[in-house]
Design a protein around this motif. Sequence first.
Motif, short mmCIF file in Angstrom:
data_model
loop_
_atom_site.label_atom_id
_atom_site.label_comp_id
_atom_site.label_asym_id
_atom_site.label_seq_id
_atom_site.Cartn_x
_atom_site.Cartn_y
_atom_site.Cartn_z
N UNK A 124 89.48 30.59 -16.10
CA UNK A 124 90.76 29.74 -16.18
C UNK A 124 90.43 28.16 -16.10
N UNK A 125 91.45 27.36 -16.81
CA UNK A 125 91.36 26.02 -16.48
C UNK A 125 92.61 25.56 -15.72
N UNK A 126 92.19 25.09 -14.51
CA UNK A 126 93.39 24.80 -13.39
C UNK A 126 93.41 23.23 -13.22
N UNK A 127 94.47 22.91 -13.17
CA UNK A 127 94.71 21.49 -12.79
C UNK A 127 95.72 21.43 -11.37
N UNK A 128 95.25 20.82 -10.52
CA UNK A 128 95.64 20.63 -9.36
C UNK A 128 96.07 18.95 -8.95
N UNK A 129 96.58 18.75 -8.01
CA UNK A 129 96.74 17.04 -7.52
C UNK A 129 98.06 16.70 -8.38
N UNK A 130 98.77 15.93 -7.50
CA UNK A 130 100.05 15.19 -8.07
C UNK A 130 99.69 14.31 -9.23
N UNK A 131 98.72 13.37 -8.90
CA UNK A 131 98.60 12.55 -10.44
C UNK A 131 98.29 13.29 -11.40
N UNK A 132 97.40 14.11 -11.59
CA UNK A 132 97.27 14.94 -13.00
C UNK A 132 98.35 15.66 -13.08
N UNK A 133 98.92 16.57 -12.34
CA UNK A 133 99.93 17.17 -12.39
C UNK A 133 101.00 16.38 -13.22
N UNK A 134 101.44 15.09 -12.72
CA UNK A 134 102.23 14.18 -13.13
C UNK A 134 101.80 13.88 -14.80
N UNK A 135 100.69 13.99 -15.24
CA UNK A 135 100.21 13.58 -16.58
C UNK A 135 100.77 15.07 -17.19
N UNK A 136 100.51 16.17 -16.70
CA UNK A 136 100.78 17.35 -17.29
C UNK A 136 102.27 17.27 -17.80
N UNK A 137 103.29 16.92 -16.67
CA UNK A 137 104.77 16.82 -16.70
C UNK A 137 104.96 15.75 -18.02
N UNK A 138 104.25 14.68 -17.76
CA UNK A 138 104.57 13.75 -18.89
C UNK A 138 104.54 14.36 -20.32
N UNK A 139 103.38 15.14 -20.53
CA UNK A 139 103.00 15.61 -21.76
C UNK A 139 103.89 16.45 -22.28
N UNK A 140 104.36 17.34 -21.33
CA UNK A 140 105.17 18.68 -21.90
C UNK A 140 106.86 18.13 -21.65
N UNK A 141 106.98 16.92 -21.21
CA UNK A 141 108.38 16.24 -21.53
C UNK A 141 108.37 15.63 -22.90
N UNK A 142 107.36 15.14 -23.15
CA UNK A 142 107.13 14.27 -24.69
C UNK A 142 106.89 15.44 -25.90
N UNK A 143 106.51 16.64 -25.30
CA UNK A 143 106.28 17.64 -26.39
C UNK A 143 106.77 19.09 -25.85
N UNK A 144 108.19 19.26 -26.10
CA UNK A 144 108.80 20.29 -25.25
C UNK A 144 108.33 21.96 -25.51
N UNK A 145 107.99 22.80 -24.65
CA UNK A 145 107.84 24.08 -24.86
C UNK A 145 108.89 24.67 -25.47
N UNK A 146 108.83 25.75 -26.36
CA UNK A 146 109.77 26.33 -27.32
C UNK A 146 110.34 27.80 -26.65
N UNK A 147 109.40 28.40 -25.51
CA UNK A 147 109.80 29.73 -24.96
C UNK A 147 110.56 29.32 -23.79
N UNK A 148 111.00 30.60 -23.12
CA UNK A 148 111.79 30.59 -22.02
C UNK A 148 110.76 29.92 -21.07
N UNK A 149 109.58 29.83 -21.26
CA UNK A 149 108.73 29.10 -20.26
C UNK A 149 109.03 27.80 -19.89
N UNK A 150 109.90 27.27 -20.55
CA UNK A 150 110.43 25.84 -20.41
C UNK A 150 111.00 25.74 -19.32
N UNK A 151 111.90 26.83 -18.87
CA UNK A 151 112.74 26.60 -17.70
C UNK A 151 111.92 26.69 -16.47
N UNK A 152 110.75 27.40 -16.55
CA UNK A 152 109.83 27.45 -15.56
C UNK A 152 109.32 25.99 -15.46
N UNK A 153 108.98 25.40 -16.51
CA UNK A 153 108.34 24.08 -16.55
C UNK A 153 109.38 22.96 -15.89
#
Lengths: 168, 168
Positions: free
Chosen positions: B87-116
Amino acid sequence: MVLDRSDKPTGADNQQERLSAEWVVGFVDGEGCFFVGINRQPSMTMGWQVLPEFRVVQHEKDVAILKRLHEFFGFGQITTNHGDRKELRVRGIERLSEIVRFFRAHPLRTVKRSSFDCFAEVIEMMQQGDHLTAEGLEKIRKLASRMNRGAQNPQRPYARTPVVSAGG
Amino acid sequence: MVLDRSDKPTGADNQQERLSAEWVVGFVDGEGCFFVGINRQPSMTMGWQVLPEFRVVQHEKDVAILKRLHEFFGFGQITTNHGDRKELRVRGIERLSEIVRFFRAHPLRTVKRSSFDCFAEVIEMMQQGDHLTAEGLEKIRKLASRMNRGAQNPQRPYARTPVVSAGG
């Protein structure tokens, strides 16, 4: 605030926009399956039927994404895969040739690409009618056996019952 | 034929080019997991530790794609998930905030989006320190319980043993 309805909605505002080719490649790298079945079929020229298919399986709660993929490609059948799982399935040499063209233009990035390469070769052989010769059929069998295998894709070339023989 | 080596290689010629954002969204729509664990931790302020993580799991034969995802995001840890799965695993608030920024800018298309969306709200609350209040912790527990559940993600909020409580 005045809303101009002619504005192109952003991805975040409109989940129904057309999928992008790159998104489709990423999703298929994860969830897609290239498959070549070789089934006993005494009524056919060689006694065996070669049945390639491309499919994407999802839980039924996410059937909407299969519909969007269907829209993207412009063909395919959405049907029940097993239990609560649905699949988008593409069969037929003409449509599979279009699938091959698409993934040649937009290459897969995972090891699934090597399965796709075998799959593409099978499709191209079938377009030439090579599956109707003993030599061609044997080559297809070898290509199918080189495609990825796993617990879900038991390697059963020349199966006596109509099961798929290889997938990836 | 003269080859100009300064030409940008095409995707088909160079599998090591940087992944595109859209490909990453498609792949994560299929294979990614947004996860919020809530574990008993008596030494912590509220007695519970909130442990969000983002991960992508692949068979070890495809660890190369995890490395390319790692390169794409610029962080994360590649580790064994279970058996022959990495697995590739990302933990830690700062990095996860970057992950959140990325998927806000590039939205998921499946129902996974509601989990996100739930995941993103948890990350934003944690940035404010809300997980250190009883009210905030309760809200996070509710968000975690709204994330997708399945056999692999048993819903065990406030588990007594350090297991994850929700994922999607």
